[in-house]
Design an enzyme around this catalytic site. Structure first.
Site, PDB file in Angstrom:
ATOM      1  N   ASN B  84       0.811  -1.229   0.000  1.00 34.26           N
ATOM      2  CA  ASN B  84       0.000   0.000   0.000  1.00 34.26           C
ATOM      3  C   ASN B  84       0.841   1.274   0.000  1.00 34.26           C
ATOM      4  OD1 ASN B  84      -2.712  -1.184   0.189  1.00 34.26           O
ATOM      5  ND2 ASN B  84      -1.957  -1.953   2.147  1.00 34.26           N
ATOM      6  N   SER B 109       6.015  11.076   7.314  1.00 31.59           N
ATOM      7  CA  SER B 109       5.576  10.943   8.701  1.00 31.59           C
ATOM      8  C   SER B 109       6.728  11.146   9.668  1.00 31.59           C
ATOM      9  CB  SER B 109       4.998   9.547   8.894  1.00 31.59           C
ATOM     10  OG  SER B 109       4.852   9.239  10.264  1.00 31.59           O
ATOM     11  N   TYR B 146       6.413   0.843   9.162  1.00 31.99           N
ATOM     12  CA  TYR B 146       5.637   1.928   8.562  1.00 31.99           C
ATOM     13  C   TYR B 146       6.561   3.116   8.259  1.00 31.99           C
ATOM     14  CZ  TYR B 146       2.565   6.040   8.613  1.00 31.99           C
ATOM     15  OH  TYR B 146       1.951   7.219   8.317  1.00 31.99           O
ATOM     16  N   LYS B 150       7.640   5.066   4.745  1.00 31.44           N
ATOM     17  CA  LYS B 150       7.537   6.512   4.516  1.00 31.44           C
ATOM     18  C   LYS B 150       8.878   7.079   4.043  1.00 31.44           C
ATOM     19  CE  LYS B 150       3.254   7.069   5.035  1.00 31.44           C
ATOM     20  NZ  LYS B 150       2.419   7.727   4.003  1.00 31.44           N
TER      21      LYS B 150
END
Lengths: 259, 259
Positions: B84, B109, B146, B150
């Protein structure tokens, strides 16, 4: 390093250089993507780095990993580098920390920073009298999607080091050739890495005392735009070769360094 | 920006803040992962960022993209962020440059640099009298996978900017909350981003004249460890909010800045 060392991508040129120099020095376990043409001198297995079962088997009981496996083509399409290079490296790290492997040496690439070679800087930056240097503290600037995948491998190493304490060295490998440096190719001469220097550098990544490093992997060329400072300081790298000592494919024995 | 602006991940909180502040100011095209509960006020489509056909349709005719779509969970598993966040962002960039989109704003992020918050630095770094600052020139240091995804999105932007000339801004978004800052959470107060400041910052990413930037997206909090210098200098960001002006969920109107 007394425990076995896993070498992935053992069928490639970097693996060849490492095994030529260090074949007798370590208890190697070799991982090949395709069955080797000749029976290897060391324990080996064949498999894909995105196959978690094979990867778990590969890392079991080793003290260190030199992870060379991946699609090595600068022109490789995204789908291939996403899977073979990015996903494959994550799976290798995940298995490594689960198995308690202490050290992970990652074959990054000059392509992780290839876009620093702008039209404004080239060809001057390839020349011996130019003092432009990248030193490994700069943000990645890839010139292709292969380079993006290598920069991502470096960040994965940063994460697994910080989160799991595994020792990590990212080696931004230059232009590795056997016997003599690239001919009529200034860029390749500037980032030349000889086979002996490649083996010695990887010996240092396995032996030196460090936590997390990004180093450039080139010989001590007169022409250079990658700093060797960090490799020397953190790893004790002492390169013996210099592309300027060559006239085409002839080694010039009495060459004197001019810079 | 006169052409339509594509907003992906339009159903998330960042999208909500942007549309609250800038809904009337641009000709929006919204992309949702799941069908929205209420009929949006703007043109929209529903689809997955790794579906190339949907992505081509989404970018067709837009002048800029604010790409928020992706798995937003800091604890998201590798498989999800690989697909994703990493693959999805590459597909969006690829479609963008093919379609001639001029500008790409990427929701990076604080998690891309989360591991700078070491035990040695915290909680002091969250406090108003501490002068530790990250400014966007530091190498990524993610605290989770995650965050790795990013950081990879940022590098993809660097590549697509260098190779294709598309204007790129990576916004390392802090802790976005509506109405009031996080309560009893020093870290969240230090990286607080109010809804109005979030909208204003994204307005600047669409309007300012720049090439490639990495900026931190937080309000002008007394507590902070992210520098706002680059956002102010490159984008003209002028934040209006400050988590120190709040006592719990009460706004303290006569608060005087102490640092």
């Amino acid at each position: 390093m007394d425990d076995p060392v896993l070498l992935t991508g053992a069928g490639g040129r970097v693996g060849e250089a490492i095994l030529q120099g260090l074949g007798e020095q370590y208890d190697w376990r070799l991982m090949y993507h395709n069955p080797p043409d000749e029976e290897p001198d060391h324990e080996y297995l064949v498999g894909d780095v995105i196959d978690e079962a094979v990867v778990r088997e590969a890392v079991d009981g080793v003290g260190a990993i030199i992870h060379l496996a991946g699609d090595p083509r600068p022109s490789a399409p995204w789908k291939s580098v996403l899977s073979n290079n990015i996903d494959g490296t994550q799976k290798m790290y995940e298995a490594a920390v689960e198995a308690g492997v202490e050290r992970f040496v990652y074959a990054s690439s000059n392509h992780a920073v290839g876009a620093f070679e702008t039209d404004e800087r080239t060809p001057e930056m390839y020349r011996a009298d130019d003092d432009y240097r990248l030193d490994g503290t700069e943000l990645p600037r890839p010139g292709n999607l292969y380079g993006v995948s290598k920069a991502t491998g470096e960040v994965l190493g940063r994460y697994y080091h910080d989160e799991h304490g595994i020792t990590v060295c990212n080696v931004r490998i230059g232009n590795l050739t056997e016997d003599h440096p690239p001919i009529d190719y200034e860029r390749g001469q500037a980032m030349w890495l000889s086979y002996p220097d490649c083996a010695h550098l990887h010996e240092r990544t396995l032996e030196a005392d460090y936590e997390y490093e990004i180093v450039y992997g080139i010989s001590d060329n007169d022409r250079k735009y990658y700093s060797l400072e960090r490799a020397k300081e953190a790893l004790g790298y002492e390169p013996q070769d210099n592309s300027a000592e060559w006239d085409g494919d002839e080694h010039v024995a009495d060459y004197e360094r001019t810079v």
